[in-house]
Design an enzyme around this catalytic site. Structure first.
Site, PDB file in Angstrom:
ATOM      1  N   SER A   1      26.272   7.026 -51.775  1.00  0.00           N
ATOM      2  CA  SER A   1      25.058   7.798 -52.042  1.00  0.00           C
ATOM      3  C   SER A   1      25.289   9.207 -51.520  1.00  0.00           C
ATOM      4  O   SER A   1      26.112   9.430 -50.625  1.00  0.00           O
ATOM      5  CB  SER A   1      23.824   7.159 -51.397  1.00  0.00           C
TER       6      SER A   1
ATOM      7  N   GLU B   1      23.463  13.093 -50.420  1.00  0.00           N
ATOM      8  CA  GLU B   1      22.234  13.778 -49.999  1.00  0.00           C
ATOM      9  C   GLU B   1      22.314  15.270 -50.298  1.00  0.00           C
ATOM     10  O   GLU B   1      23.317  15.920 -50.008  1.00  0.00           O
ATOM     11  CB  GLU B   1      22.001  13.554 -48.504  1.00  0.00           C
TER      12      GLU B   1
ATOM     13  N   HIS C   1      13.032  12.174 -49.815  1.00  0.00           N
ATOM     14  CA  HIS C   1      12.752  12.055 -48.383  1.00  0.00           C
ATOM     15  C   HIS C   1      11.257  12.236 -48.146  1.00  0.00           C
ATOM     16  O   HIS C   1      10.566  12.926 -48.909  1.00  0.00           O
ATOM     17  CB  HIS C   1      13.520  13.124 -47.604  1.00  0.00           C
TER      18      HIS C   1
ATOM     19  N   ASP D   1      10.952  15.606 -37.336  1.00  0.00           N
ATOM     20  CA  ASP D   1      10.978  16.303 -36.059  1.00  0.00           C
ATOM     21  C   ASP D   1       9.783  17.231 -35.922  1.00  0.00           C
ATOM     22  O   ASP D   1       9.310  17.794 -36.915  1.00  0.00           O
ATOM     23  CB  ASP D   1      12.269  17.118 -35.925  1.00  0.00           C
TER      24      ASP D   1
ATOM     25  N   ALA E   1       8.026   6.221 -37.811  1.00  0.00           N
ATOM     26  CA  ALA E   1       8.690   5.831 -39.059  1.00  0.00           C
ATOM     27  C   ALA E   1       8.363   4.396 -39.459  1.00  0.00           C
ATOM     28  O   ALA E   1       8.207   4.097 -40.651  1.00  0.00           O
ATOM     29  CB  ALA E   1      10.196   6.015 -38.922  1.00  0.00           C
TER      30      ALA E   1
ATOM     31  N   TYR F   1      20.825   6.134 -35.388  1.00  0.00           N
ATOM     32  CA  TYR F   1      21.436   7.152 -34.532  1.00  0.00           C
ATOM     33  C   TYR F   1      22.581   6.558 -33.718  1.00  0.00           C
ATOM     34  O   TYR F   1      22.363   5.958 -32.669  1.00  0.00           O
ATOM     35  CB  TYR F   1      20.379   7.771 -33.611  1.00  0.00           C
TER      36      TYR F   1
ATOM     37  N   GLN G   1      22.620   9.156 -38.820  1.00  0.00           N
ATOM     38  CA  GLN G   1      22.828  10.582 -38.635  1.00  0.00           C
ATOM     39  C   GLN G   1      24.339  10.830 -38.645  1.00  0.00           C
ATOM     40  O   GLN G   1      25.132   9.929 -38.402  1.00  0.00           O
ATOM     41  CB  GLN G   1      22.238  10.990 -37.287  1.00  0.00           C
TER      42      GLN G   1
ATOM     43  N   GLN H   1      28.692  26.190 -38.593  1.00  0.00           N
ATOM     44  CA  GLN H   1      27.407  25.721 -39.088  1.00  0.00           C
ATOM     45  C   GLN H   1      27.140  24.276 -38.662  1.00  0.00           C
ATOM     46  O   GLN H   1      26.051  23.946 -38.182  1.00  0.00           O
ATOM     47  CB  GLN H   1      27.372  25.823 -40.611  1.00  0.00           C
TER      48      GLN H   1
ATOM     49  N   PHE I   1      24.170  22.462 -36.374  1.00  0.00           N
ATOM     50  CA  PHE I   1      23.376  21.294 -36.788  1.00  0.00           C
ATOM     51  C   PHE I   1      23.458  20.201 -35.722  1.00  0.00           C
ATOM     52  O   PHE I   1      22.449  19.597 -35.343  1.00  0.00           O
ATOM     53  CB  PHE I   1      23.905  20.713 -38.109  1.00  0.00           C
TER      54      PHE I   1
ATOM     55  N   HIS J   1      27.235   7.188 -47.087  1.00  0.00           N
ATOM     56  CA  HIS J   1      26.236   8.182 -47.492  1.00  0.00           C
ATOM     57  C   HIS J   1      26.797   9.546 -47.108  1.00  0.00           C
ATOM     58  O   HIS J   1      27.110   9.784 -45.936  1.00  0.00           O
ATOM     59  CB  HIS J   1      24.917   7.916 -46.770  1.00  0.00           C
TER      60      HIS J   1
END
Length: 297
Positions: free
Chosen positions: A22, A24, A84, A116, A135, A155, A186, A222, A226, A276
């Site tokens: 999958s 994203e 999402h 968040d 959630a 996580y 994540q 970058q 994140f 993913h």
């Protein structure tokens, strides 16, 4: 000595286990970004992914763009799209209206996230007075509305706000028990973190798939930013590989490809059959990784 006969990554297509992939994406903000978005979708769709997901901005700030993108993906590419959804800054009625909007648009896959707080990951989450509390609560609400395919977050290094591992795994169980079909992790860069996480979850009775979320490093600077914001660690060995490459884009790209290839083939050899990919709306490196996993158009 490693025996290639027992490594899934060294098997031919007729021997290799069937994989689920999958991808994203995030809603593009400009015409140029949207052009790249659709170009990437067009290149990745022939790989036959289980779904392509589109993220949802903080507080629903990209709600309309997310809906437009997921509708377009299904209509134009034929690939199932997942939207999402978070419960930040919105009442139950407002969130339910979004879910029904997806339902009416023919979108039956949702990635359900608490989300968040606007202040950032390190700040405490305060639910809307009339909103979903977390959630698991959100998943249960979605289930009441319709028969959706629901993914939730996991996580591997423990959520930054989880006081301990037992609490973290208990929260994962609550989300799955509420009706989620799978968890997607994540990003992580140490496969040991992921494998230990799965082991903890299985010992706690979790049987649902825990899909590794793979982040190709298009820009180390970058991705490091994140990671710092979401509580994912950058191993020293990984930072060392990219050291001094800020002004060497070609070498940076080759190192990034090697790092990602190493990660996915190791996981494949460990028996992982679902992946993913966080694409950042780019297709080139993800296409290469899919080929390494044995998936071709």
């Amino acid at each position: 000595m490693l025996d290639d006969n027992f490594r899934a990554s060294r098997q031919t297509a007729d021997q290799r286990p069937e994989l689920q992939l999958s991808f994203e994406f995030f809603p593009p903000k400009t015409d140029a970004m949207e052009e790249r978005f659709w170009d990437s979708i067009g290149k990745l769709a022939p790989l036959g992914p289980r779904f392509v997901s589109v993220t949802y901005g903080a507080g629903g700030s990209t709600r309309e763009r997310t809906l437009r993108m997921v509708k377009g993906i299904t209509a134009d590419s034929g690939v199932p799209a997942a939207a999402h959804l978070t419960c930040v800054g919105a009442s139950r009625d407002e969130v339910d209206a979004v879910v029904r909007g997806y339902q009416e648009a023919g979108v039956n896959r949702i990635v359900a996230l608490r989300g968040d707080p606007p202040e950032g990951v390190g700040h405490p989450f305060t639910p809307h007075p009339d909103g979903y509390k977390n959630a698991a609560d959100l998943v249960a609400g979605i289930r009441k509305i319709g028969d959706f395919d629901i993914s939730v977050a996991a996580y591997p290094e423990k959520h930054p706000q989880s006081p301990d591992w037992d609490s973290d795994i208990d929260n994962l169980k609550r989300k799955l028990d509420a009706g989620a079909d799978r968890a997607i992790t994540q990003m992580f860069f140490s496969n040991g973190d992921y494998l230990r996480y799965v082991e903890r979850a299985r010992k706690a009775g979790v049987t649902a798939p825990i899909v590794p979320g793979i982040q190709p490093i298009h820009s180390f600077k970058q991705i490091s930013g994140f990671a710092a914001r979401c509580g994912a660690s950058i191993p020293d060995w990984l930072a060392e590989r990219f050291e001094g490459l800020d002004d060497e884009p070609e070498t940076h790209s080759l190192v990034a490809a090697a790092v990602a290839a190493e990660q996915v083939t190791e996981l494949l050899d460990e028996g992982v059959t679902e992946f993913h990919f966080y694409t950042l709306n780019r297709s080139n490196l993800v296409l290469a990784l899919a080929r390494l996993l044995g998936r071709r158009p």
